[in-house]
Design a protein around this motif. Sequence first.
Motif, PDB file in Angstrom:
ATOM      1  N   PRO A  89       0.786  -1.239   0.000  1.00  0.00           N
ATOM      2  CA  PRO A  89       0.000   0.000   0.000  1.00  0.00           C
ATOM      3  C   PRO A  89       0.821   1.294   0.000  1.00  0.00           C
ATOM      4  O   PRO A  89       0.514   2.214  -0.753  1.00  0.00           O
ATOM      5  CB  PRO A  89      -0.857  -0.110   1.272  1.00  0.00           C
ATOM      6  CG  PRO A  89      -1.031  -1.582   1.447  1.00  0.00           C
ATOM      7  CD  PRO A  89       0.293  -2.184   1.008  1.00  0.00           C
ATOM      8  N   GLU A  90       1.864   1.371   0.808  1.00  0.00           N
ATOM      9  CA  GLU A  90       2.663   2.599   0.864  1.00  0.00           C
ATOM     10  C   GLU A  90       3.392   2.851  -0.455  1.00  0.00           C
ATOM     11  O   GLU A  90       3.569   3.994  -0.868  1.00  0.00           O
ATOM     12  CB  GLU A  90       3.684   2.525   2.010  1.00  0.00           C
ATOM     13  CG  GLU A  90       3.061   2.455   3.386  1.00  0.00           C
ATOM     14  CD  GLU A  90       2.543   1.053   3.750  1.00  0.00           C
ATOM     15  OE1 GLU A  90       2.936   0.048   3.103  1.00  0.00           O
ATOM     16  OE2 GLU A  90       1.728   0.966   4.669  1.00  0.00           O
ATOM     17  N   SER A 109       0.807   3.938  -3.120  1.00  0.00           N
ATOM     18  CA  SER A 109       0.458   5.320  -2.858  1.00  0.00           C
ATOM     19  C   SER A 109       1.501   6.273  -3.426  1.00  0.00           C
ATOM     20  O   SER A 109       1.178   7.270  -4.075  1.00  0.00           O
ATOM     21  CB  SER A 109       0.320   5.526  -1.350  1.00  0.00           C
ATOM     22  OG  SER A 109       0.038   6.870  -1.058  1.00  0.00           O
ATOM     23  N   ASP A 149       0.412   8.035  -6.787  1.00  0.00           N
ATOM     24  CA  ASP A 149      -0.051   9.292  -6.202  1.00  0.00           C
ATOM     25  C   ASP A 149      -1.523   9.217  -5.812  1.00  0.00           C
ATOM     26  O   ASP A 149      -2.321  10.091  -6.146  1.00  0.00           O
ATOM     27  CB  ASP A 149       0.205  10.461  -7.160  1.00  0.00           C
ATOM     28  CG  ASP A 149       0.078  11.806  -6.454  1.00  0.00           C
ATOM     29  OD1 ASP A 149       0.293  11.845  -5.227  1.00  0.00           O
ATOM     30  OD2 ASP A 149      -0.255  12.801  -7.129  1.00  0.00           O
ATOM     31  N   VAL A 150      -1.877   8.134  -5.122  1.00  0.00           N
ATOM     32  CA  VAL A 150      -3.221   7.958  -4.575  1.00  0.00           C
ATOM     33  C   VAL A 150      -3.079   7.548  -3.114  1.00  0.00           C
ATOM     34  O   VAL A 150      -2.040   7.014  -2.718  1.00  0.00           O
ATOM     35  CB  VAL A 150      -4.030   6.880  -5.335  1.00  0.00           C
ATOM     36  CG1 VAL A 150      -4.271   7.295  -6.767  1.00  0.00           C
ATOM     37  CG2 VAL A 150      -3.364   5.522  -5.273  1.00  0.00           C
ATOM     38  N   PRO A 151      -4.095   7.786  -2.290  1.00  0.00           N
ATOM     39  CA  PRO A 151      -4.013   7.334  -0.898  1.00  0.00           C
ATOM     40  C   PRO A 151      -3.894   5.814  -0.837  1.00  0.00           C
ATOM     41  O   PRO A 151      -4.459   5.105  -1.674  1.00  0.00           O
ATOM     42  CB  PRO A 151      -5.342   7.789  -0.288  1.00  0.00           C
ATOM     43  CG  PRO A 151      -5.891   8.800  -1.228  1.00  0.00           C
ATOM     44  CD  PRO A 151      -5.343   8.482  -2.582  1.00  0.00           C
ATOM     45  N   ALA A 152      -3.144   5.312   0.129  1.00  0.00           N
ATOM     46  CA  ALA A 152      -3.040   3.870   0.326  1.00  0.00           C
ATOM     47  C   ALA A 152      -4.432   3.313   0.597  1.00  0.00           C
ATOM     48  O   ALA A 152      -5.270   3.970   1.217  1.00  0.00           O
ATOM     49  CB  ALA A 152      -2.099   3.547   1.486  1.00  0.00           C
ATOM     50  N   ALA A 153      -4.701   2.101   0.107  1.00  0.00           N
ATOM     51  CA  ALA A 153      -6.037   1.503   0.214  1.00  0.00           C
ATOM     52  C   ALA A 153      -6.512   1.385   1.654  1.00  0.00           C
ATOM     53  O   ALA A 153      -7.700   1.438   1.917  1.00  0.00           O
ATOM     54  CB  ALA A 153      -6.041   0.132  -0.458  1.00  0.00           C
ATOM     55  N   GLU A 173      -5.793   3.532   4.074  1.00  0.00           N
ATOM     56  CA  GLU A 173      -5.860   4.824   4.740  1.00  0.00           C
ATOM     57  C   GLU A 173      -7.296   5.313   4.753  1.00  0.00           C
ATOM     58  O   GLU A 173      -8.011   5.224   3.768  1.00  0.00           O
ATOM     59  CB  GLU A 173      -5.010   5.869   4.002  1.00  0.00           C
ATOM     60  CG  GLU A 173      -3.533   5.672   4.164  1.00  0.00           C
ATOM     61  CD  GLU A 173      -2.743   6.749   3.432  1.00  0.00           C
ATOM     62  OE1 GLU A 173      -3.354   7.694   2.884  1.00  0.00           O
ATOM     63  OE2 GLU A 173      -1.524   6.634   3.403  1.00  0.00           O
ATOM     64  N   SER A 195      -9.544   8.536   4.891  1.00  0.00           N
ATOM     65  CA  SER A 195      -9.371   9.950   4.613  1.00  0.00           C
ATOM     66  C   SER A 195     -10.722  10.635   4.521  1.00  0.00           C
ATOM     67  O   SER A 195     -11.681  10.065   3.996  1.00  0.00           O
ATOM     68  CB  SER A 195      -8.604  10.110   3.298  1.00  0.00           C
ATOM     69  OG  SER A 195      -8.600  11.461   2.908  1.00  0.00           O
ATOM     70  N   ALA A 216      -9.413   6.406  -6.175  1.00  0.00           N
ATOM     71  CA  ALA A 216      -9.269   5.359  -5.166  1.00  0.00           C
ATOM     72  C   ALA A 216      -9.194   4.021  -5.887  1.00  0.00           C
ATOM     73  O   ALA A 216      -9.686   3.878  -6.997  1.00  0.00           O
ATOM     74  CB  ALA A 216     -10.445   5.387  -4.207  1.00  0.00           C
TER      75      ALA A 216
END
Length: 127
Positions: A34-35, A38, A42-46, A48, A50, A57
């Motif tokens: 995931p990190e 991300s 350039d997307v939030p980790a699954a 995370e 938010s 996503a």
Amino acid sequence: MTDMAETDDRSEAIVVECELEADPEKVWRALTVPELISAWLDVPAADEVSADTSGPAYRIVEALPFSRVRYAWNDASASEPESFVTFDLEAQPGGGTWFRLTHSAESGRRIGGAANSNSPPIMARAA
């Protein structure tokens, strides 16, 4: 590096292929940790949570170690139904990975052209 970006009108998919210097195991990590996802996409980790749900996503819907990863992709800001992004990996003789990305929509829905369709695809290296 060999690359190709095309829109396949028959399948309504965007396909990008290239050879990466990294081995499939390293590319696999970049696509499944995931990190690293991300940072690369350039997307939030699954995993995370938010308050901002306006951007893209993803969730992993298929994973075959070192050969295929498939995401369900949703861009909430575009108010479009989810599409699918499939990464196929193939070890190359002498090292490296043949990398194929296919972005496909549900039947009957078109995806716009690749954002970088006027030039070769740009990808960050695997961590």
